[in-house]
Design a protein around this motif. Structure first.
Motif, PDB file in Angstrom:
ATOM      1  N   ARG A   1       0.845  -1.210   0.000  1.00 17.44           N
ATOM      2  CA  ARG A   1       0.000   0.000   0.000  1.00 17.44           C
ATOM      3  C   ARG A   1       0.873   1.250   0.000  1.00 17.44           C
ATOM      4  O   ARG A   1       0.550   2.243  -0.644  1.00 17.44           O
TER       5      ARG A   1
ATOM      6  N   PHE B   1     -12.380   2.792   0.561  1.00 15.01           N
ATOM      7  CA  PHE B   1     -11.460   3.869   0.200  1.00 15.01           C
ATOM      8  C   PHE B   1     -11.280   4.817   1.383  1.00 15.01           C
ATOM      9  O   PHE B   1     -12.253   5.277   1.976  1.00 15.01           O
TER      10      PHE B   1
ATOM     11  N   TRP C   1      -6.118   5.383  -5.724  1.00 15.15           N
ATOM     12  CA  TRP C   1      -6.738   4.147  -5.221  1.00 15.15           C
ATOM     13  C   TRP C   1      -7.370   3.360  -6.365  1.00 15.15           C
ATOM     14  O   TRP C   1      -7.185   2.147  -6.487  1.00 15.15           O
TER      15      TRP C   1
END
Lengths: 278, 181
Positions: A45, B67, B77
């Motif tokens: 991430r 999100f 994203w």
């Protein structure tokens, strides 16, 4: 893959996973790890966030309009909406055409609305189809060189902090040039609170699809209302001053009754009525 | 199309998370061209790119609630979701690169960047990439935009794979150092 994966190794794996340079087997391993290892997931991430904004430099390519047609039916709440609008307009057209030729003037007054409905539903389609994905570019590497040169031209500007590097360079403090100022100008725009959003920019994206779902119905409703008014007018005209209507609009021709069996009667009927009273 | 600001896209995502199908359509209209550009550059085939888009947008529809604006930009994203799927597909052994649409196959370089799009994050990243040697800048960007496996990338840059791997990892390390300094 080594048995013991160091943090550096894990970090590099995550970075390359995000970058996209792993081969099939390595990527398969990384995907499996992603499923089971929260630490690895966290590192991925982070790298996604680091590289995330690079997409800004990718040229947009309009997908085929068919793509949305493929996705839409799979989204609950969207599957019936778009067919409903054309069919409302169709039903309207059908209703009007029942009255055939005589309805022509009525159709004329009602027509602008269905057209508007069509326009709103159609509005997104041309926009989406105007750029069917077709990119013809010259030689691959040469093109890359060219674009990278453009990018390189950009980098020194962004890379201006090279100079204060020694002074524990904080990326913030450095490029106070026009570029920075400009970008800074842009960013606050993004942080305007939600409310003004509709009045500001973005009508293109925000309003157009709204028109598709919301306005289509409004237009159809309006059109129906108009048709009702016109029909009411026509019927009251038949009732109260039938002879002032053009032949095409008279009740018998509109309703396809026995065509002109009573063409003289209306004129003779009147003089007779008072005769009864006497 | 990409005229929506991150805040607007975040708001659309929030509505989508609440099951607002209309917002999902607006989100698609606002973002699909950019995401298709990203995906197409990786897959270089319209049919595969369309498959990935469908999968990605349905995933976005289902997971919009996940999100978190604190962790990523909304486009970042969404791009990550689509890119992951595109690379997965591109790496599959049954997907042959030679099937690539020749018109798109050439389309592997980053586009021009209008300066108003230059966000703070991108500026920081480009600053760090800019500190690499020019060859390594090129390698890194080519890797990101085309998502080429190392072997293919080495072929394109005409250097041995081992050298490429070492160079790539050093570059990534330096970028990390730069970004976290």
């Amino acid at each position: 893959m080594p048995d013991v994966v160091s943090n550096d190794e894990l970090n590099a794996l995550a970075a390359e996973y995000v970058l996209g340079t792993l081969d099939y087997e390595e990527r398969k391993g990384a995907s499996a790890l992603l499923e089971v290892d929260p630490t690895f997931r966290g590192i991925v991430r982070i790298w996604e966030r680091r590289f995330g904004e690079l997409h800004l430099m990718v040229e947009s390519v309009e997908p085929d309009p068919q793509l949305w047609a493929r996705i839409r039916p799979k989204v609950p709440g969207l599957e019936q909406v778009p067919p409903a609008i054309p069919s409302a307009a169709d039903a309207l057209a059908a209703a009007i055409s029942i009255f055939n030729a005589p309805a022509a003037p009525a159709a004329e007054t009602a027509a602008p609305e269905p057209k508007a409905a069509e326009a709103t539903t159609g509005a997104t389609a041309p926009a989406a189809s105007e750029a069917p994905p077709a990119e013809s570019k010259p030689d691959a590497i040469a093109e890359t060189e060219l674009k990278l040169a453009e990018l390189a031209a950009l980098l020194p500007v962004a890379g201006a902090p090279e100079v204060p590097q020694g002074a524990a360079a904080q990326p913030e403090q450095v490029p106070e040039d026009s570029l920075h100022a400009r970008a800074a100008e842009e960013i606050p725009r993004g942080f305007v609170p939600p409310l003004p959003m509709s009045t500001r920019g973005a009508p293109l994206v925000v309003e157009k699809p709204a028109a598709r779902t919301g306005r289509g119905w409004m237009a159809a409703t309006l059109a129906m209302g108009l048709v009702a008014v016109v029909l009411a007018g026509l019927i009251s005209a038949w009732r109260f001053f039938p002879d002032r209507l053009p032949a095409q609009l008279r009740a018998y021709s509109v309703l396809n009754l026995s065509p002109p069996p009573p063409p003289p009667p209306p004129q003779k009927a009147r003089p007779k009525l008072p005769a009864f009273d006497e | 199309m990409s005229t929506s600001t991150p805040v607007e896209i975040s708001l659309m995502l929030a509505s989508v998370a609440n099951g607002d199908a209309g917002a999902f359509e607006r989100l698609y209209q606002a973002t699909s061209a950019k995401i298709y550009g990203v995906v197409l550059r990786i897959l270089r085939r319209h049919d595969l790119a369309a498959d990935v888009m469908e999968e990605a947008y349905l995933h976005i529809w289902k997971t919009a609630g996940k999100f978190d604006p604190a962790l990523a930009s909304p486009m970042g994203w969404m791009v990550a979701i689509a890119r992951t799927r595109a690379i997965d597909l591109a790496r599959r052994p049954d997907i042959v690169a030679s099937d690539a649409d020749p018109e798109i196959a050439d389309n592997e370089s980053p586009g021009t960047l209008s300066r108003r799009e230059l966000t703070e994050e991108l500026k920081r990243l480009l600053t760090c990439i800019g500190r690499l040697e020019p060859d390594r800048q090129r390698m890194l960007l080519l890797a990101y935009y085309g998502a080429f496996a190392r072997e293919e990338l080495a072929g394109k840059l005409d250097i041995p794979v081992n050298l490429l791997k070492a160079s790539l990892r050093r570059s990534l390390f330096e970028i990390e150092q730069c970004l976290t300094s």
